[in-house]
Design a protein around this motif. Structure first.
Motif, PDB file in Angstrom:
ATOM      1  N   GLN A  51      93.902  28.064  68.498  1.00 43.58           N
ATOM      2  CA  GLN A  51      94.907  28.055  67.438  1.00 43.58           C
ATOM      3  C   GLN A  51      95.063  29.474  66.906  1.00 43.58           C
ATOM      4  O   GLN A  51      94.441  29.848  65.930  1.00 43.58           O
ATOM      5  N   GLU A  52      95.912  30.278  67.528  1.00 41.75           N
ATOM      6  CA  GLU A  52      95.988  31.695  67.208  1.00 41.75           C
ATOM      7  C   GLU A  52      97.201  32.100  66.380  1.00 41.75           C
ATOM      8  O   GLU A  52      97.291  33.223  65.938  1.00 41.75           O
ATOM      9  N   LYS A  72      85.599  26.942  59.207  1.00 42.20           N
ATOM     10  CA  LYS A  72      84.583  27.861  59.715  1.00 42.20           C
ATOM     11  C   LYS A  72      85.156  29.129  60.350  1.00 42.20           C
ATOM     12  O   LYS A  72      84.429  29.897  60.962  1.00 42.20           O
ATOM     13  N   TYR A  73      86.441  29.372  60.200  1.00 44.47           N
ATOM     14  CA  TYR A  73      87.087  30.552  60.776  1.00 44.47           C
ATOM     15  C   TYR A  73      87.554  31.489  59.661  1.00 44.47           C
ATOM     16  O   TYR A  73      87.445  31.162  58.485  1.00 44.47           O
ATOM     17  N   ALA A  74      88.107  32.645  60.039  1.00 43.14           N
ATOM     18  CA  ALA A  74      88.554  33.630  59.049  1.00 43.14           C
ATOM     19  C   ALA A  74      89.567  33.038  58.075  1.00 43.14           C
ATOM     20  O   ALA A  74      89.546  33.348  56.889  1.00 43.14           O
ATOM     21  N   LEU A  75      90.440  32.188  58.571  1.00 43.34           N
ATOM     22  CA  LEU A  75      91.395  31.435  57.753  1.00 43.34           C
ATOM     23  C   LEU A  75      91.252  29.966  58.127  1.00 43.34           C
ATOM     24  O   LEU A  75      90.777  29.656  59.225  1.00 43.34           O
ATOM     25  N   PHE A 121      97.070  30.077  57.261  1.00 43.91           N
ATOM     26  CA  PHE A 121      96.283  29.253  58.159  1.00 43.91           C
ATOM     27  C   PHE A 121      96.637  29.573  59.604  1.00 43.91           C
ATOM     28  O   PHE A 121      97.644  30.230  59.882  1.00 43.91           O
ATOM     29  N   PHE A 122      95.800  29.080  60.502  1.00 40.11           N
ATOM     30  CA  PHE A 122      96.061  29.192  61.927  1.00 40.11           C
ATOM     31  C   PHE A 122      96.518  27.840  62.466  1.00 40.11           C
ATOM     32  O   PHE A 122      96.060  26.792  62.024  1.00 40.11           O
ATOM     33  N   GLY A 161      95.126  41.775  57.595  1.00 37.52           N
ATOM     34  CA  GLY A 161      94.485  40.850  56.647  1.00 37.52           C
ATOM     35  C   GLY A 161      93.549  39.870  57.315  1.00 37.52           C
ATOM     36  O   GLY A 161      92.982  39.030  56.667  1.00 37.52           O
ATOM     37  N   SER A 162      93.363  39.948  58.623  1.00 35.03           N
ATOM     38  CA  SER A 162      92.433  39.001  59.271  1.00 35.03           C
ATOM     39  C   SER A 162      91.090  39.618  59.509  1.00 35.03           C
ATOM     40  O   SER A 162      90.852  40.737  59.317  1.00 35.03           O
TER      41      SER A 162
END
Length: 162
Positions: A51-52, A72-75, A121-122, A161-162
């Protein structure tokens, strides 16, 4: 008798649609003031999860909205079972281009977006940059929100920003 059975069948088939329409009446009224915007593809995210695509949702409605996510991800990553990427066909209608039919991992949180709030979000993307797409997101109540049409980037880039 056949006419009676047909009439009864048609009446019964309308019940779920009526309850769905009622269940989502506030969300349907809010849809005009909720915007979803495609921001680009995130190269770093693509290395750890499919999901990029990076998106932003702004809730300018008067109601809070909820969405199932992985945290659990950056976003937050939207739960794939609650999203669809649709492609615009030649007649101007929309059809699913990416739709998850199953997913091995349940979301770990339901994110609540208050009126006036926003979040990034992704979610899914496509490789084609020459067609019009839109992202659909389903709430836990089963109500859908759609982005305005957009075109995906053809090449991946790191989104700031990521």
């Amino acid at each position: 008798m056949k006419r009676l059975l047909l009439t009864l069948g048609l009446c019964l088939s309308a019940i779920p649609a009526t309850s769905y329409a009622h269940r989502c009446s506030k969300e349907n009224a809010a849809a005009e003031t909720v915007t979803i915007r495609y921001l680009g593809n995130d190269e770093a995210q693509a290395k750890i999860f499919s999901q990029e695509g990076r998106y932003e949702l702004r809730n300018q409605s008067r109601i809070s909205l909820s969405f199932a996510v992985y945290t659990k991800y950056a976003l937050p990553v939207l739960y794939p079972m609650d999203t669809t990427v649709q492609i615009q066909n030649t007649e101007g209608g929309w059809s699913d281009n990416v739709l998850s039919l199953s997913h091995y991992e349940a979301p770990d949180k339901v994110l609540r977006i208050k009126p006036g709030g926003s979040f990034q979000f992704f979610a899914d993307t496509r490789d084609s940059a020459d067609k019009d797409y839109r992202l659909g997101i389903r709430t836990p109540k089963g109500c859908w929100f759609y982005s305005a049409p957009f075109r995906f980037e053809h090449t991946k880039r790191k989104v700031s920003g990521s």
